[in-house]
Design a protein around this motif. Structure first.
Motif, PDB file in Angstrom:
ATOM      1  N   LEU A  59     108.757 -68.953 -28.156  1.00  0.00           N
ATOM      2  CA  LEU A  59     109.061 -70.062 -29.070  1.00  0.00           C
ATOM      3  C   LEU A  59     108.175 -70.090 -30.306  1.00  0.00           C
ATOM      4  O   LEU A  59     108.491 -70.787 -31.272  1.00  0.00           O
ATOM      5  N   ALA A  60     107.080 -69.360 -30.287  1.00  0.00           N
ATOM      6  CA  ALA A  60     106.126 -69.402 -31.399  1.00  0.00           C
ATOM      7  C   ALA A  60     106.783 -68.981 -32.705  1.00  0.00           C
ATOM      8  O   ALA A  60     107.397 -67.927 -32.789  1.00  0.00           O
ATOM      9  N   GLY A  61     106.661 -69.829 -33.698  1.00  0.00           N
ATOM     10  CA  GLY A  61     107.138 -69.493 -35.033  1.00  0.00           C
ATOM     11  C   GLY A  61     108.617 -69.704 -35.285  1.00  0.00           C
ATOM     12  O   GLY A  61     109.081 -69.485 -36.391  1.00  0.00           O
ATOM     13  N   VAL A  62     109.383 -70.117 -34.282  1.00  0.00           N
ATOM     14  CA  VAL A  62     110.809 -70.363 -34.505  1.00  0.00           C
ATOM     15  C   VAL A  62     110.953 -71.578 -35.403  1.00  0.00           C
ATOM     16  O   VAL A  62     110.435 -72.650 -35.085  1.00  0.00           O
ATOM     17  N   HIS A  63     111.594 -71.421 -36.547  1.00  0.00           N
ATOM     18  CA  HIS A  63     111.730 -72.487 -37.540  1.00  0.00           C
ATOM     19  C   HIS A  63     110.365 -73.061 -37.897  1.00  0.00           C
ATOM     20  O   HIS A  63     110.258 -74.242 -38.234  1.00  0.00           O
ATOM     21  N   GLY A  64     109.313 -72.265 -37.779  1.00  0.00           N
ATOM     22  CA  GLY A  64     107.974 -72.746 -38.084  1.00  0.00           C
ATOM     23  C   GLY A  64     107.406 -73.673 -37.026  1.00  0.00           C
ATOM     24  O   GLY A  64     106.297 -74.156 -37.170  1.00  0.00           O
ATOM     25  N   ALA A  65     108.155 -73.949 -35.983  1.00  0.00           N
ATOM     26  CA  ALA A  65     107.692 -74.873 -34.945  1.00  0.00           C
ATOM     27  C   ALA A  65     106.614 -74.218 -34.093  1.00  0.00           C
ATOM     28  O   ALA A  65     106.656 -73.022 -33.822  1.00  0.00           O
ATOM     29  N   GLN A  66     105.661 -75.014 -33.679  1.00  0.00           N
ATOM     30  CA  GLN A  66     104.594 -74.537 -32.809  1.00  0.00           C
ATOM     31  C   GLN A  66     104.617 -75.343 -31.515  1.00  0.00           C
ATOM     32  O   GLN A  66     104.454 -76.551 -31.543  1.00  0.00           O
ATOM     33  N   PRO A  67     104.827 -74.696 -30.377  1.00  0.00           N
ATOM     34  CA  PRO A  67     104.791 -75.432 -29.110  1.00  0.00           C
ATOM     35  C   PRO A  67     103.380 -75.962 -28.844  1.00  0.00           C
ATOM     36  O   PRO A  67     102.407 -75.244 -29.003  1.00  0.00           O
TER      37      PRO A  67
END
Length: 152
Positions: free
Chosen positions: A79-87
């Motif tokens: 999930l890291a970096g998907v759409h800039g989102a950070q879990p």
């Protein structure tokens, strides 16, 4: 009555005592040993049921379990970096040893379509869990929560 000791005098005396104290000659070896022991300390994990890949030849009496730490780490990387989102948080919803859902908190990016980003993150999480555990989760079993927003 005696004069109270000033705090600065106490600190100065402590600093002098420490400076003048003999140094442990093997401090570097001791500190390396302590760090190595801390790094080798095991983490408590919970085994999660998984399915054998098709064609693996595993019998019906065999079982495969993967630690929850591995599942969470694999999800975090996927999930890291998907759409800039950070879990920021990943929790597995479990029924004994079976994964029945996920909770994922993320930091989103200002200006992004957060609903679309959440759906994409959920899709990746579902695919990752299927590849790792061999189980199928539906979108309704994966909760994505945006905890914070940051600028690009």
């Amino acid at each position: 009555m005696a004069n109270p000791v000033e705090p600065d005098m106490v600190l100065a005396r402590a600093a002098t005592e420490l400076r003048d104290a003999p140094q442990e000659p093997n401090w570097v070896d001791i500190s390396s040993s302590i760090i190595a022991k801390v790094r080798n300390t095991t983490r408590r994990t919970w085994p999660i049921d998984s399915a054998f890949p098709p064609g693996s030849g595993a019998g019906s009496g065999d079982s495969l379990r993967i630690s929850d730490h591995i599942v969470k780490t694999t999800l975090r990387r996927a999930l890291a970096g998907v759409h800039g989102a950070q879990p920021t948080e990943i929790d597995l919803h479990l029924d004994d040893h079976a994964c029945i859902g996920l909770f994922i908190a993320v930091i989103g990016v200002y200006g992004d379509d957060l609903q679309a980003a959440g759906d994409r993150l959920a899709s990746i999480a579902i695919e990752t869990v299927w590849e790792l555990l061999g189980i199928t989760l539906g979108r309704e079993e994966v909760e994505i929560r945006v905890d914070d927003i940051e600028e690009r």
